[in-house]
Design a protein around this motif. Structure first.
Motif, PDB file in Angstrom:
ATOM      1  N   HIS A 234      50.973  64.834  64.193  1.00 24.50           N
ATOM      2  CA  HIS A 234      50.593  65.853  65.176  1.00 24.50           C
ATOM      3  C   HIS A 234      51.042  67.244  64.724  1.00 24.50           C
ATOM      4  O   HIS A 234      50.334  68.242  64.950  1.00 24.50           O
TER       5      HIS A 234
ATOM      6  N   LYS B 240      48.643  68.467  62.045  1.00 29.83           N
ATOM      7  CA  LYS B 240      47.350  68.832  62.632  1.00 29.83           C
ATOM      8  C   LYS B 240      47.436  70.152  63.380  1.00 29.83           C
ATOM      9  O   LYS B 240      46.486  70.949  63.371  1.00 29.83           O
TER      10      LYS B 240
ATOM     11  N   GLN C 111      47.412  72.875  60.678  1.00 25.28           N
ATOM     12  CA  GLN C 111      46.092  73.022  60.062  1.00 25.28           C
ATOM     13  C   GLN C 111      45.086  73.611  61.043  1.00 25.28           C
ATOM     14  O   GLN C 111      44.210  74.398  60.656  1.00 25.28           O
TER      15      GLN C 111
ATOM     16  N   ASN D  18      50.651  67.334  53.240  1.00 24.58           N
ATOM     17  CA  ASN D  18      50.328  66.037  53.831  1.00 24.58           C
ATOM     18  C   ASN D  18      50.341  64.887  52.835  1.00 24.58           C
ATOM     19  O   ASN D  18      50.612  63.739  53.208  1.00 24.58           O
TER      20      ASN D  18
ATOM     21  N   PHE E 109      40.118  66.948  59.933  1.00 20.85           N
ATOM     22  CA  PHE E 109      41.524  66.601  59.739  1.00 20.85           C
ATOM     23  C   PHE E 109      42.201  66.252  61.057  1.00 20.85           C
ATOM     24  O   PHE E 109      43.016  65.318  61.115  1.00 20.85           O
ATOM     25  N   ILE E 110      41.872  66.964  62.116  1.00 14.52           N
ATOM     26  CA  ILE E 110      42.481  66.676  63.418  1.00 14.52           C
ATOM     27  C   ILE E 110      42.076  65.284  63.908  1.00 14.52           C
ATOM     28  O   ILE E 110      42.889  64.550  64.480  1.00 14.52           O
TER      29      ILE E 110
ATOM     30  N   GLY F 177      42.975  62.762  60.197  1.00 18.70           N
ATOM     31  CA  GLY F 177      44.183  62.895  59.398  1.00 18.70           C
ATOM     32  C   GLY F 177      45.327  62.059  59.939  1.00 18.70           C
ATOM     33  O   GLY F 177      45.279  61.547  61.063  1.00 18.70           O
TER      34      GLY F 177
END
Length: 432
Positions: free
Chosen positions: A313, A316, A319, A363, A422-423, A426
């Motif tokens: 989290h 994310k 990012q 990451n 990505f959210i 990821g």
């Protein structure tokens, strides 16, 4: 002893830097990365002087400057793989020696062909390719080194500090390099940066060889054979079968597309829209603003993790700020009629983009700590593509539409898609 010399690690032993060691490593890696980026942008800074001396046109300059990325993408994966096997510190030192020498010898090699401008163009293009090859292993080596030496919930701040050196190096060469260029000539820019790079690399090598009794005792406990077999082959099939890896790669490509557009086209944007303003101001202020922003992003990321957020989290969040924030500020550019408002907007776009350094950029250390260099190498190889494709596409859009709004709309849309991927897909958990 062979394994000790080459830094082979027992996959079951995790030995982190002490607090003081970590501070010193962060300082050294920041300084070396700063000079690495200064060496990278020395050619653009001296481009006009080189064109005048050798009679090159803009197409010739484009060939020389763009050739860096053709070399840069070739050693990302190999660099990460070797760093995971022998240790990122050793590969960093070797890389620094090579790119330092290439930078320092550029003027000498160029003047061998002073009477043959086209031959000089060919040779300098080759030198830029080799510079890209030698610098391509730098970031994968750092990511591999930090994944082994820093706990996963404390990596964001060191990573934010070190990666801010990229923007700081751009400022250093843009400021100091421009001053040396005007006072002494373009040759001394390369001599100075190459020489400083070699000095810092030597200091890093000396520092990395300091004996650490506790580290050696834990790596090689009495009566236990050090087993490095797990590092002899990277599980590529397993890595490439994991969706978080591909979400990382895709977001990295989209983020780099934004970075290269800002890096390559902001000077042209300001020159066209504010032709009477000083170039040194709008070419340095946004990047100066971004350095503390990168460090701040690392501090915030570590804070939210220690406050109870999961690592995934937290990554994310960083990012999302990077990609959606830079998209928003990018869309504001065409509507800034005041010069200082435009510079502030540019500075904010570049600054929020540095939150990427505490998101996707770190990451690989979360999801694949034992082979972080290799995974980062894959990701950064793909992320090099916007360095020539994305920048060219931006120029094509400008040529066809003549609209800067369309350029930044394209940048924003790519950011939104990459951030969303990505959210949604990821992860901050180990998958390899």
């Amino acid at each position: 002893m062979w394994q000790d010399h080459f830094g082979m690690r027992n996959n079951n032993d995790v030995v982190h830097w002490s607090h003081n060691e970590r501070k010193m490593w962060v300082i050294f890696l920041f300084l070396v990365t700063t000079i690495l980026y200064a060496a990278r942008v020395a050619m653009p800074v001296c481009a006009s002087a080189l064109a005048k001396e050798f009679g090159w046109n803009k197409a010739d300059l484009g060939v020389v400057m763009g050739s860096f990325f053709w070399g840069y993408l070739t050693t990302q994966l190999l660099g990460g793989y070797i760093a995971d096997k022998i240790g990122g510190d050793k590969l960093l030192c070797f890389s620094g020696i090579v790119w330092g020498l290439l930078t320092a010898f550029t003027p000498y090699v160029a003047h061998l062909f002073l009477s043959h401008p086209k031959h000089a163009l060919l040779v300098l293009t080759l030198l830029r390719v080799l510079l890209g090859v030698s610098q391509g292993v730098h970031y994968p080596s750092m990511m591999s080194l930090m994944s082994h030496k820093i706990p996963k919930n404390e990596r964001s701040l060191p990573n934010g500090i070190i990666t801010s050196a990229a923007n700081f190096g751009t400022v250093v060469c843009g400021g100091l390099g421009s001053f040396v260029l005007e006072a002494q000539g373009w040759q001394d820019v390369f001599y100075l940066i190459g020489g400083i790079g070699l000095i810092f690399t030597y200091l890093l090598k000396i520092f990395s060889q300091r004996p650490r009794v506790s580290e050696r005792r834990e790596h090689f406990p009495l009566g236990k054979k050090n087993d490095s077999s797990k590092l002899d082959s990277v599980p590529w099939k397993k890595i490439l079968s994991k969706s978080p890896v591909w979400c990382l790669i895709f977001a990295h490509i989209c983020a780099n597309n934004c970075f290269y557009i800002l890096l390559s086209w902001l000077p042209t944007y300001f020159h066209e829209k504010f032709p009477n303003e000083k170039g040194w101001f709008y070419n340095t202020v946004p990047w100066i603003m971004s350095v503390p922003a990168s460090i701040f992003s690392g501090w915030v990321c570590d804070k939210v993790i220690h406050a109870g957020w999961s690592i995934g989290h937290a990554r994310k969040l960083m990012q999302g700020i990077a990609m959606y924030g830079s998209a928003c500020f990018g869309l504001l550019f065409p509507f800034c009629s005041n010069f200082y408002a435009a510079v502030l907007c540019a500075g904010m776009a570049v600054s929020v983009h540095t939150f990427h350094n505490s998101g996707v950029l770190v990451n690989a250390q979360d999801i694949a700590p034992s082979c972080a260099g290799s995974v980062f190498g894959i990701s950064n190889t793909f992320a090099c593509i916007p360095g020539f494709v994305g920048v060219y596409l931006t120029g094509f859009i400008l040529h066809v539409s003549g609209s800067w709004f369309v350029v930044f709309l394209y940048m924003a849309l790519v950011n939104v898609v990459g951030g969303f991927a990505f959210i949604i897909g990821g992860s901050g958990e180990r998958v390899v």
